[in-house]
Design an enzyme around this catalytic site. Structure first.
Site, PDB file in Angstrom:
ATOM      1  CD  GLU A   1      -5.655   0.190   6.441  1.00  0.00           C
ATOM      2  OE1 GLU A   1      -4.522  -0.270   6.547  1.00  0.00           O
ATOM      3  OE2 GLU A   1      -5.880   1.294   5.919  1.00  0.00           O
TER       4      GLU A   1
ATOM      5  CB  SER B   1       2.187   7.050   4.525  1.00  0.00           C
ATOM      6  OG  SER B   1       1.141   6.432   5.213  1.00  0.00           O
TER       7      SER B   1
ATOM      8  CG  ASN C   1      -5.434   4.096  18.664  1.00  0.00           C
ATOM      9  OD1 ASN C   1      -5.594   3.660  17.518  1.00  0.00           O
ATOM     10  ND2 ASN C   1      -5.303   3.301  19.709  1.00  0.00           N
ATOM     11  CD  GLU C   2      -2.647   9.889  19.112  1.00  0.00           C
ATOM     12  OE1 GLU C   2      -2.556   9.267  18.028  1.00  0.00           O
ATOM     13  OE2 GLU C   2      -1.985   9.587  20.118  1.00  0.00           O
TER      14      GLU C   2
ATOM     15  CD  GLN D   1      -2.585   1.026   2.735  1.00  0.00           C
ATOM     16  OE1 GLN D   1      -2.112   0.399   3.689  1.00  0.00           O
ATOM     17  NE2 GLN D   1      -3.733   1.641   2.809  1.00  0.00           N
ATOM     18  N   GLY D   2       0.749   2.082  -1.007  1.00  0.00           N
ATOM     19  CA  GLY D   2       1.591   3.285  -1.116  1.00  0.00           C
ATOM     20  C   GLY D   2       0.757   4.543  -0.944  1.00  0.00           C
TER      21      GLY D   2
HETATM   22  C1  LIG Z   1       3.243  -0.885  11.297  1.00  0.00           C
HETATM   23  C2  LIG Z   1       2.876   0.197  10.320  1.00  0.00           C
HETATM   24  C3  LIG Z   1       2.568  -0.161   9.008  1.00  0.00           C
HETATM   25  C4  LIG Z   1       2.250   0.830   8.080  1.00  0.00           C
HETATM   26  N1  LIG Z   1       2.020   0.453   6.791  1.00  0.00           N
HETATM   27  C5  LIG Z   1       1.742   1.392   5.866  1.00  0.00           C
HETATM   28  C6  LIG Z   1       1.545   0.999   4.501  1.00  0.00           C
HETATM   29  O1  LIG Z   1       1.645  -0.178   4.137  1.00  0.00           O
HETATM   30  N2  LIG Z   1       1.297   1.972   3.591  1.00  0.00           N
HETATM   31  C7  LIG Z   1       1.177   3.285   3.940  1.00  0.00           C
HETATM   32  O2  LIG Z   1       0.911   4.098   3.070  1.00  0.00           O
HETATM   33  N3  LIG Z   1       1.389   3.700   5.238  1.00  0.00           N
HETATM   34  C8  LIG Z   1       1.660   2.766   6.198  1.00  0.00           C
HETATM   35  N4  LIG Z   1       1.878   3.152   7.502  1.00  0.00           N
HETATM   36  C9  LIG Z   1       1.892   4.578   7.836  1.00  0.00           C
HETATM   37  C10 LIG Z   1       0.712   5.028   8.672  1.00  0.00           C
HETATM   38  O3  LIG Z   1      -0.472   5.068   7.908  1.00  0.00           O
HETATM   39  C11 LIG Z   1       1.062   6.407   9.248  1.00  0.00           C
HETATM   40  O4  LIG Z   1       2.174   6.253  10.111  1.00  0.00           O
HETATM   41  C12 LIG Z   1      -0.098   7.021  10.008  1.00  0.00           C
HETATM   42  O5  LIG Z   1      -1.147   7.338   9.155  1.00  0.00           O
HETATM   43  C13 LIG Z   1       0.345   8.302  10.760  1.00  0.00           C
HETATM   44  O6  LIG Z   1       0.979   9.191   9.898  1.00  0.00           O
HETATM   45  P1  LIG Z   1       2.414   9.802  10.243  1.00  0.00           P
HETATM   46  O7  LIG Z   1       3.334   8.680  10.613  1.00  0.00           O
HETATM   47  O8  LIG Z   1       2.802  10.695   9.125  1.00  0.00           O
HETATM   48  O9  LIG Z   1       2.196  10.641  11.566  1.00  0.00           O
HETATM   49  P2  LIG Z   1       1.563  12.081  11.661  1.00  0.00           P
HETATM   50  O10 LIG Z   1       0.330  12.157  10.852  1.00  0.00           O
HETATM   51  O11 LIG Z   1       2.625  13.092  11.400  1.00  0.00           O
HETATM   52  O12 LIG Z   1       1.144  12.147  13.186  1.00  0.00           O
HETATM   53  C14 LIG Z   1       2.088  12.364  14.249  1.00  0.00           C
HETATM   54  C15 LIG Z   1       1.299  12.420  15.564  1.00  0.00           C
HETATM   55  O13 LIG Z   1       0.375  13.533  15.548  1.00  0.00           O
HETATM   56  C16 LIG Z   1      -0.948  13.066  15.786  1.00  0.00           C
HETATM   57  N5  LIG Z   1      -1.907  13.829  14.970  1.00  0.00           N
HETATM   58  C17 LIG Z   1      -1.808  14.135  13.652  1.00  0.00           C
HETATM   59  N6  LIG Z   1      -2.888  14.834  13.248  1.00  0.00           N
HETATM   60  C18 LIG Z   1      -3.709  14.952  14.335  1.00  0.00           C
HETATM   61  C19 LIG Z   1      -4.986  15.561  14.560  1.00  0.00           C
HETATM   62  N7  LIG Z   1      -5.655  16.165  13.575  1.00  0.00           N
HETATM   63  N8  LIG Z   1      -5.517  15.489  15.802  1.00  0.00           N
HETATM   64  C20 LIG Z   1      -4.866  14.848  16.819  1.00  0.00           C
HETATM   65  N9  LIG Z   1      -3.633  14.269  16.665  1.00  0.00           N
HETATM   66  C21 LIG Z   1      -3.081  14.320  15.444  1.00  0.00           C
HETATM   67  C22 LIG Z   1      -0.951  11.606  15.350  1.00  0.00           C
HETATM   68  O14 LIG Z   1      -1.985  10.875  15.953  1.00  0.00           O
HETATM   69  C23 LIG Z   1       0.448  11.147  15.775  1.00  0.00           C
HETATM   70  O15 LIG Z   1       0.453  10.833  17.147  1.00  0.00           O
HETATM   71  C24 LIG Z   1       2.213   2.199   8.463  1.00  0.00           C
HETATM   72  C25 LIG Z   1       2.510   2.562   9.789  1.00  0.00           C
HETATM   73  C26 LIG Z   1       2.854   1.577  10.700  1.00  0.00           C
HETATM   74  C27 LIG Z   1       3.200   1.995  12.106  1.00  0.00           C
END
Ligand SMILES: Cc1cc2nc3c(=O)[nH]c(=O)nc-3n(C[C@H](O)[C@H](O)[C@H](O)COP(=O)(O)OP(=O)(O)OC[C@H]3O[C@@H](n4cnc5c(N)ncnc54)[C@H](O)[C@@H]3O)c2cc1C
Length: 388
Positions: A243, A128, A371-372, A125-126
């Protein structure tokens, strides 16, 4: 109310159990975060497909069994009970597969689904990007239509199992003037095209479970678009529904962990009982896993009758991800100093799986929407509170 399985469901359970007894690999497979383990899991997918147990909820004409959600829950219970291998192609089977059935052309379904089912083509899945995780509408990777091809440029990240996967599905900005969720398109891309670089990212355990994917003028045929141009958000929301709904983490996974935790407690009772809160935590884990199971059966019954899941999937996601963390923390307390042994450590015996699970449990509150973000959804859509 009678909480009992029908004869048909009992026979179905028996059928899976006996197939798994005959066909499970004699030895545990290596983790699919290694090249060899990935290949072993691909072969297991082929075997499951031969028995028509690979995609039980897919329609029969596509190699599935057309199972409803109750049958699927039973399948999962037997699958986890047997400690069968994790599903290397889960992004394909559970996310892209159903999305293709809804939005794909007949040609796309014929070309993609059979190879997905056999594990010949494993999907990543691409979605992020470095600045588009929770805020997915901030996607910047772009695809420019030139004749019969999209020219794709940009970067995706955190793509699970992309290191050895064959294809990825992603969202790209096709209208350069567009903002937020408008102007995005859902595109399917083979990872061996010229201009693609897949760079592994090590997980907590050091293995390359994720990758960054770089696109540098990659030529992708226009027939690889899923849905219409600019309709990417709508298509992706269908995928995200699969999902975050019931199918990402079935209760069986947590019932199995609770069972293992009870056994671990019994094996180490004398030392574990020095802290009475450990015993309470073990009991709480069992009860919470059972509560999640019963709630899921209740939801599944409603959905089978045509109901919708909606924002409730957010409460589920918070519940199972936090339960998984608590169960593994309890196991770490019971194991004490042995908790730090990795599965391949000579002294680990059977306990290394707990540290593996503990590390993975830390990611539960992050993936599939943090979870946020789920708490925001509950506040706004279930409780009607004002937007933060
Ligand atoms: C094990 C694992 C597998 C994954 N696999 C994939 C995959 O196959 N393909 C893919 O595309 N992605 C994948 N991901 C990525 C995942 O979808 C992202 O890590 C996730 O959506 C969070 O985005 P971020 O890491 O950019 O964090 P950010 O969005 O930058 O968030 C950082 C922190 O800020 C908080 N935050 C952000 N916005 C808000 C808001 N509006 N209100 C309150 N809090 C907020 C978040 O909850 C988090 O604690 C994977 C992640 C993990 C851990």
């Amino acid at each position: 109310m009678e909480l009992a399985f029908t004869d048909h469901l009992k026979a179905f359970r028996e059928e899976i159990r006996s197939w798994l007894e005959k066909n499970l690999p004699k030895e545990a497979l290596q983790t699919f975060d290694t090249e060899e383990g990935f290949q072993q899991h691909r072969e297991w997918e082929a075997k499951l497909n031969e028995g028509r147990w690979g995609m039980v909820t897919w329609p029969q004409e596509l190699g599935g069994r057309g199972c409803d959600l109750i049958e699927w829950l039973i399948f999962e219970e037997e699958y986890y009970r047997a400690e069968a291998p994790l599903r290397v192609n889960q992004n394909g089977i559970f996310l892209l597969g159903p999305t293709l059935m809804e939005y794909g052309t007949e040609e796309q379904k014929k070309r993609i689904l059979p190879k997905m089912a056999t594990g010949e083509e494993v999907w990543a899945q691409g979605w992020s990007e470095p600045n588009a995780g929770s805020d997915m509408a901030a996607i910047r990777a772009k695809a420019e239509l030139q004749g019969d091809y999209y020219i794709v440029n940009g970067q995706k990240t955190w793509s699970t199992r992309a290191v050895w996967a064959d294809w990825c599905f992603g969202m790209f900005r096709t209208d350069p003037q567009s903002e937020r969720h408008r102007g995005l398109t859902f595109i399917l891309i083979p990872l061996n095209l010229a201009g693609i670089t897949v760079r592994p990212i090590p997980q907590l355990d050091g293995l390359p479970g994720f990758a960054e994917i770089f696109f540098d003028n990659v030529k992708v045929p226009v027939e690889n678009r899923l849905g219409g141009e600019g309709e990417g958000w709508k298509v992706a929301m269908a995928t995200a529904g699969f999902e975050r709904g019931l199918m990402l983490r079935s209760p069986a996974r947590f019932q199995e962990t609770a069972r293992r935790l009870i056994n671990l407690y019994k094996e180490n009772q004398e030392s574990a009982d020095r802290d009475p809160s450990v015993r309470d935590a073990v009991i709480r884990s069992y009860l919470d896993a059972e509560a999640y199971t019963l709630t899921t059966y209740q939801t599944a019954c409603r959905l089978v009758k045509g109901g919708k899941i909606g924002a409730e999937s957010s409460t589920n996601k918070i519940f199972w991800s936090e339960l998984d963390q608590k169960m593994h923390e309890t196991a770490m307390s019971i194991l004490s100093a042995r908790a730090e042994l990795l599965p391949h450590a000579p002294a680990a015996g059977g306990v290394g799986k707990w540290l593996d699970g503990f590390m993975f449990a830390q990611s539960g509150p992050i993936y599939a929407g943090t979870n946020e973000i789920q708490r925001n959804i509950i506040a706004e859509r279930m409780l009607g509170m004002p937007r933060a």
